[in-house]
Design an enzyme around this catalytic site. Structure first.
Site, PDB file in Angstrom:
ATOM      1  N   SER A  49     -16.794  -7.935  12.270  1.00 13.60           N
ATOM      2  CA  SER A  49     -18.238  -7.688  12.269  1.00 13.60           C
ATOM      3  C   SER A  49     -18.847  -8.342  13.497  1.00 13.60           C
ATOM      4  CB  SER A  49     -18.881  -8.261  11.005  1.00 13.60           C
ATOM      5  OG  SER A  49     -18.811  -9.683  11.028  1.00 13.60           O
ATOM      6  N   LYS A  50     -20.158  -8.180  13.642  1.00 13.12           N
ATOM      7  CA  LYS A  50     -20.841  -8.697  14.830  1.00 13.12           C
ATOM      8  C   LYS A  50     -20.690 -10.212  14.982  1.00 13.12           C
ATOM      9  CE  LYS A  50     -24.479  -5.188  15.400  1.00 13.12           C
ATOM     10  NZ  LYS A  50     -23.580  -4.263  15.995  1.00 13.12           N
TER      11      LYS A  50
END
Length: 471
Positions: A243-244
């Protein structure tokens, strides 16, 4: 003996504004599998979600594919453009008795699920309309549901995951066509894959549950199923889904970081797939070696250090002209000023002493600053410290001695070594002010390489400028 059908794979991303690194890896696996078998690799944009599907979002996917160098066969297919065909299949299933009309409104279904959750019961909705005869149907909007088997099991033979079994009493009669006439993802994917002749559905294992439902549509229609191959997802270094918070998740972020596409293809191929102990390879080897049996079941972990090492290996092996072209593309992608023709020429000439130690294209550009700089060199803080009065005096002497020297490595080595000896210096002590003068950096290629690349005129001009007292 019947001929084997042509291998057809596909990538079918939803346009969400970026091309995720996981989508890129899936695209690569499909591309390698098809290219290694003389088959076709197709691209379909699953753009039925009209709120998110903009031309810009679609272009972002195409940009990612082009940058990665994953060419596809034929035209890009729009799922949205095929809505009538999806509806046609749903109505055919209705006519053949493998689907039925469901008149239960969404509010009724949601109320059932809320009550089931509150009471701890299964939220699986069993439509009361499954066996109601046509004569008793109301004149009202309806969805078309698959008449799925209620007993037994749906078995998926997966080339990666092995035999996966789903109990049919745990699968509902899924909606295929909504009451507004639009198809659901489950139906659209099956119809599109069938019509496009897809023989191998190679995709993330987050789609494994979907395979059970999609297989039921294939079987209801009497269509041949593709070979299912559900590949593990990519996780971050901490073992959690990427994820980010782990950093870059979009393909073009890696382009802007300056990783060459060939390096990304090599690195992504090794995320979840292996060929013995081979870590570093080119496209021809990857295409020849790639098979579904080499895909593991455990999630792969993104490792930036390993990516940098792979990148350095590819940069060192790229042709000089190819590297200059890669740098031009990198500068354009990262919205930095382009190089002049003179800078490109000097960069090409310098490449032999740059590329063996660079991990990324920005790294290479940093090492190439001595060749790219135009006008007087302004040393950075570390390099400026080497330009004291004594070293300036030595540079003045050297400039005079080099005026008429032949500009070869042997002569330059002889002159510079003699200068160091005459002042009782080890060569490293002389190299520091030379680096400051020629590159403005305390870390650079060797002074001999820089002088040979820059040539006599530019080298002497920089030595003269560095030897001049500073105001």
């Amino acid at each position: 003996m019947a001929e084997s059908p042509e291998i057809v794979t596909r990538i079918a991303p939803s346009p969400t504004g970026i091309m995720h690194i996981g989508t890129a890896r899936t695209a690569l696996f499909n591309w390698l599998f098809a290219r290694g078998r003389g088959g076709k690799f197709l691209l379909r944009i699953e753009d039925t979600d009209r709120a998110r599907s903009t031309p810009e979002a679609t272009e972002a996917i195409l940009d990612g594919m082009r940058w990665l160098g994953l060419d596809w066969d034929g035209e890009v297919v729009s799922q949205f453009a095929r809505l009538e065909r999806h509806a046609e299949v749903a109505h055919r299933m209705l006519a053949e008795g493998t689907a039925y009309k469901c008149f239960s409104p969404q509010e009724e279904i949601e109320a059932f699920r809320e009550a089931a959750r509150a009471e701890g019961r299964s939220t699986l909705f069993l439509s009361p309309w499954r066996d109601v005869p046509e004569a008793e149907h109301p004149d009202a909007p309806f969805a078309i549901r698959l008449k799925a088997p209620r007993v037994g099991e749906t078995v998926i033979e997966d080339a990666v995951q092995g035999t996966v079994t789903f109990r049919n009493d745990q699968l509902d009669d899924m909606v295929m066509l909504r009451s507004d006439g639009t198809p659901t993802y489950m139906l659209a994917v099956v119809v599109d894959d069938h019509d496009m002749g897809v023989t191998h559905a190679i995709r993330g294992d987050d789609h494994l549950n979907n395979a059970a439902r999609q297989a039921q549509i294939y079987r209801a229609m009497g269509w041949a199923e593709p070979v299912w191959a559900h590949i593990p997802l990519i996780h971050g270094p901490d073992g959690k889904k990427l994820s980010k918070r782990h950093g870059a998740t979009g393909v073009m972020e890696y382009a802007r970081m300056g990783f060459p596409p060939a390096a990304m293809r090599n690195y992504l191929a090794r995320l979840g797939w292996s060929h013995g102990d081979d870590e570093l390879f080119d496209d021809a080897q990857a295409i020849a070696w790639f098979d579904l049996g080499g895909i593991g079941r455990a999630p792969a972990r993104l490792d930036m250090k390993k990516l940098e090492n792979v990148s350095g290996w590819h940069i060192a092996r790229m042709a000089d002209a190819e590297l200059v072209s890669a740098i031009e593309s990198f500068l354009a992608i990262s919205e930095r000023p382009p190089l002049s023709q003179a800078q490109k020429d000097r960069l090409a000439a310098a490449m032999y002493c740059l590329k063996d130690r660079a991990k990324t294209l920005p790294d290479l550009l940093e090492k190439a600053q001595f060749a790219l700089a135009e006008g007087p060199i302004v040393p950075d803080e570390g390099a400026a410290a080497a330009l004291d009065d004594v070293s300036r005096g030595i540079l003045t002497e050297l400039t005079a001695q080099l005026q008429n020297a032949s500009w070869t490595r042997d002569t330059l080595e002889a002159v510079l070594t003699a200068a160091a000896d005459s002042h009782g210096l080890k060569f490293g002590k002389l190299a520091a002010p030379l680096r400051a003068a020629l590159a403005g950096r305390s870390v650079s290629p060797s002074v001999y390489d820089m002088m040979l690349v820059l040539g006599r005129e530019t080298s002497l001009a920089r030595l003269t400028d560095a030897a001049s007292p500073r105001g």
